[in-house]
Design a protein around this motif. Sequence first.
Motif, short mmCIF file in Angstrom:
data_model
loop_
_atom_site.label_atom_id
_atom_site.label_comp_id
_atom_site.label_asym_id
_atom_site.label_seq_id
_atom_site.Cartn_x
_atom_site.Cartn_y
_atom_site.Cartn_z
N ASP A 191 0.79 -1.23 0.00
CA ASP A 191 0.00 0.00 0.00
C ASP A 191 0.82 1.28 0.00
O ASP A 191 0.30 2.34 -0.35
CB ASP A 191 -0.91 0.03 1.23
CG ASP A 191 -1.97 -1.08 1.19
OD1 ASP A 191 -2.31 -1.55 0.09
OD2 ASP A 191 -2.45 -1.47 2.28
N PHE A 192 2.09 1.19 0.40
CA PHE A 192 2.89 2.42 0.58
C PHE A 192 4.25 2.28 -0.06
O PHE A 192 4.91 1.25 0.04
CB PHE A 192 3.07 2.74 2.07
CG PHE A 192 1.82 3.21 2.74
CD1 PHE A 192 1.48 4.56 2.74
CD2 PHE A 192 0.96 2.31 3.35
CE1 PHE A 192 0.32 5.00 3.35
CE2 PHE A 192 -0.20 2.74 3.96
CZ PHE A 192 -0.53 4.08 3.95
N GLU A 193 4.67 3.37 -0.70
CA GLU A 193 6.04 3.49 -1.21
C GLU A 193 7.01 3.39 -0.01
O GLU A 193 6.69 3.82 1.09
CB GLU A 193 6.21 4.83 -1.91
CG GLU A 193 7.58 5.09 -2.46
CD GLU A 193 7.71 6.47 -3.07
OE1 GLU A 193 8.86 6.83 -3.41
OE2 GLU A 193 6.71 7.21 -3.17
N VAL A 194 8.19 2.86 -0.25
CA VAL A 194 9.20 2.74 0.80
C VAL A 194 10.38 3.64 0.46
O VAL A 194 10.84 3.65 -0.68
CB VAL A 194 9.70 1.29 0.94
CG1 VAL A 194 10.70 1.18 2.09
CG2 VAL A 194 8.56 0.35 1.17
N GLY A 195 10.86 4.36 1.45
CA GLY A 195 12.06 5.19 1.27
C GLY A 195 13.24 4.59 1.98
O GLY A 195 13.08 3.80 2.91
#
Length: 195
Positions: A191-195
């Motif tokens: 669900d979320f981009e990872v940095g």
Amino acid sequence: MTSPPMFSIVIPTYNRQDFILATLESIFGQTYKNFEIIVVDNASTDRTVEILAPLVESGKIRFIQHDRNYERSRSRNTGIENARGDYLTFLDSDDFMYPNCLADADDFARENPQIKCFHNFYDLVNRDRKVVYRYKFASLKNRLKAIAAGNFMSCIGNFLHRDVYQNYRFDTAPDLTGGEDWEFWMRVIADFEVG
């Protein structure tokens, strides 16, 4: 009422009397100070509770004790449910943070407000904190492929914005013990981009 801390650090523990103070000292020694520490104890039978008592009494840590050993998943969930920080991070009770960890995380969060989930790199060290292995991390160009290939997130040095951590919990099914973090990160990273 005071404003929430930038970081909530959740530490599950069970019978870690020989390690927990070193873990906590690495947090107290951070160059960045806007954090809270939540230790969730799984009914330790050693001196863990006794050792932590002065830190609880002085307000340096928040301490929650389960009535029995529910393993890490439930402890992490308890920590999530009690966290107040803008971001949450997990730290096992035999790990430590390098002194600039939270300062670097704060810089990253402020420079990249659109990224709600990020991680730092980590090393395997011995008791003297000498690096014995430097992990290699997959490219995040395809984050789903990266997490499917292996759990590079683990539960070390991950930072989740409140928008994320308030909506996810670790699965507490006993057959997932040992892989509960990988399953958790697969759902978050979907669900979320990872940095």
